[in-house]
Design an enzyme around this catalytic site. Structure first.
Site, PDB file in Angstrom:
ATOM      1  N   GLN A 183      88.892  50.272   8.506  1.00 17.31           N
ATOM      2  CA  GLN A 183      87.887  50.603   9.315  1.00 17.31           C
ATOM      3  C   GLN A 183      88.233  50.172  10.802  1.00 17.31           C
ATOM      4  O   GLN A 183      88.296  48.995  11.156  1.00 17.31           O
ATOM      5  CB  GLN A 183      86.777  49.846   8.785  1.00 17.31           C
ATOM      6  CG  GLN A 183      86.594  50.098   7.470  1.00 17.31           C
ATOM      7  CD  GLN A 183      86.094  51.670   7.126  1.00 17.31           C
ATOM      8  OE1 GLN A 183      84.999  52.003   7.476  1.00 17.31           O
ATOM      9  NE2 GLN A 183      86.826  52.322   6.570  1.00 17.31           N
ATOM     10  N   ALA A 224      75.299  51.213   6.718  1.00 16.22           N
ATOM     11  CA  ALA A 224      76.651  51.192   6.263  1.00 16.22           C
ATOM     12  C   ALA A 224      77.484  51.831   7.881  1.00 16.22           C
ATOM     13  O   ALA A 224      77.238  51.903   8.818  1.00 16.22           O
ATOM     14  CB  ALA A 224      76.807  52.337   5.453  1.00 16.22           C
ATOM     15  N   HIS A 225      78.784  52.054   7.506  1.00 16.23           N
ATOM     16  CA  HIS A 225      79.730  52.322   8.640  1.00 16.23           C
ATOM     17  C   HIS A 225      79.320  53.698   9.428  1.00 16.23           C
ATOM     18  O   HIS A 225      78.817  54.646   8.667  1.00 16.23           O
ATOM     19  CB  HIS A 225      81.065  52.481   8.303  1.00 16.23           C
ATOM     20  CG  HIS A 225      81.537  53.484   7.196  1.00 16.23           C
ATOM     21  ND1 HIS A 225      82.647  53.532   6.760  1.00 16.23           N
ATOM     22  CD2 HIS A 225      80.632  54.340   6.546  1.00 16.23           C
ATOM     23  CE1 HIS A 225      82.967  54.637   5.858  1.00 16.23           C
ATOM     24  NE2 HIS A 225      81.455  55.015   5.575  1.00 16.23           N
ATOM     25  N   ASN A 226      79.161  53.404  10.719  1.00 19.76           N
ATOM     26  CA  ASN A 226      78.892  54.796  11.418  1.00 19.76           C
ATOM     27  C   ASN A 226      77.541  55.157  11.675  1.00 19.76           C
ATOM     28  O   ASN A 226      77.224  56.235  12.019  1.00 19.76           O
ATOM     29  CB  ASN A 226      80.095  55.751  11.346  1.00 19.76           C
ATOM     30  CG  ASN A 226      81.529  55.698  11.566  1.00 19.76           C
ATOM     31  OD1 ASN A 226      82.114  55.651  10.456  1.00 19.76           O
ATOM     32  ND2 ASN A 226      81.926  55.613  12.595  1.00 19.76           N
TER      33      ASN A 226
END
Length: 336
Positions: A183, A224-226
């Site tokens: 990441q 969560a990511h993004n």
């Protein structure tokens, strides 16, 4: 803090004070339990009957309840009693002097490359990694972890145990095993954001996870990511937002809401508790998808019926075809 007069409160926060301005107030308390030296508020018109029974020294009320409030004693009249109460709690805590002092607790671990505004405070046992930026007057609680290159704006509050910038959940399948996707993004948080205890905000895979200014997150939330969250959106406890989802501005997500990944929620979207959002919502409004609870035995009966829905659907379609065919045969005979 020593007791203060109603006059001091009204002078600091405004509102129309009715009654004895010299009454001493020692605490803020709920309407039901407030005592003779305490101030309370009424923001829900459904609780107006409690005005007659409360022992509070003063009640903060809306103009619609002003006459009833004055009949029982001192009151402060304001257009938004709940907002007045919020301002009062802030003012009260500052007078108590228990706000965190600026500076870094001796037990905190801060990387030399981190940039922390001198007016910010970092609590005990927190970890601030390389490249982190923390803005003015931001308060970082105890045991908070802020990982590499994350940015936190001014006047933010990060409650104890929160993790900002942990790795997003990204893996590629290779045969029967998983290969980690590093990441490489970060987390960017705007001004005036509050993050609840034990909430986790994952860093982006390539770009950044972004929380715009004014966002409020309760405890135990997973971002969560993004993910991108718009200005002044608020989420209650146990909300889960899957990767790459975009949440608009001025939205509210009640407790336990789940949102799948790679979708968008329009500005001013409001989601009821425990609802799962599985597609984009392009129109503002309130959305609810919770099946009402009921006695267990009845739930089992209804669940058994639900399992048969596809068969019932197929049977109805078959009956509709039979009915259409019958009508087609009868119609020529009627015409003749």
């Amino acid at each position: 803090m020593t007791a203060i007069t109603l006059a001091e409160i009204a002078q600091a926060l405004g509102g129309q004070l009715h009654g004895d301005a010299s009454i001493l107030i020692s605490a803020i308390a709920p309407l039901e339990t407030a005592g003779l030296a305490e101030i309370t508020f009424l923001s829900d018109a459904r609780l107006v009957a409690l005005l007659q029974s409360t022992r509070a020294a003063c009640v903060i009320v809306h103009p619609a309840q002003a006459e009833q409030a004055q009949a029982r004693g001192a009151c402060i009249v304001t257009r938004d009693p709940y907002l007045y109460f919020a301002r009062l709690t802030q003012w009260w805590r500052k007078r108590l002097g228990d706000m965190p002092e600026p500076g870094i607790h001796p037990s905190a671990v801060v990387h030399p490359d981190a940039q922390i505004d001198p007016t910010a405070s970092v609590g005990a046992l927190s970890v601030i990694e390389a490249g982190v930026h923390i803005g003015a007057h931001t308060r970082i609680g105890s045991r908070v972890t802020i990982e590499r290159h994350c940015v936190i704006g001014a006047r933010c509050v990060v409650q104890s145990g929160a993790v900002i910038g942990g790795d997003g959940f990204g893996f590629a399948k290779e045969g029967q095993t998983w290969v980690k996707i590093e990441q490489l993004g970060a987390v960017h948080i705007g001004d005036d954001v509050e993050i609840g205890a034990n909430t986790c905000i994952d860093r982006g895979a390539l770009g950044n996870t972004v929380l715009a200014q004014g966002v409020k997150l309760d405890n135990l939330i997973q971002i969560a990511h993004n993910v991108q969250v718009g200005e002044n959106t608020a989420m209650a406890a146990c909300v889960g937002i899957s990767g790459s989802t975009k949440i608009g501005a001025n939205c509210t997500l009640a407790g336990g809401v789940g949102v799948v990944g790679h979708i968008e929620l329009a500005d001013n979207t409001h989601v009821s508790g425990a609802t799962v959002i599985s597609r984009s919502l392009t129109e503002p409004g309130r959305y609810t998808g919770v099946y009402p609870f009921e006695p267990h035995a009845k739930w089992e009966q209804n669940a058994a019926v639900l399992r048969q829905l596809k068969k019932m659907r197929d049977r109805i379609k078959s009956l509709e075809k039979e009915l259409a065919a019958t009508q087609a045969r009868v119609s020529p005979q009627q015409e003749s």
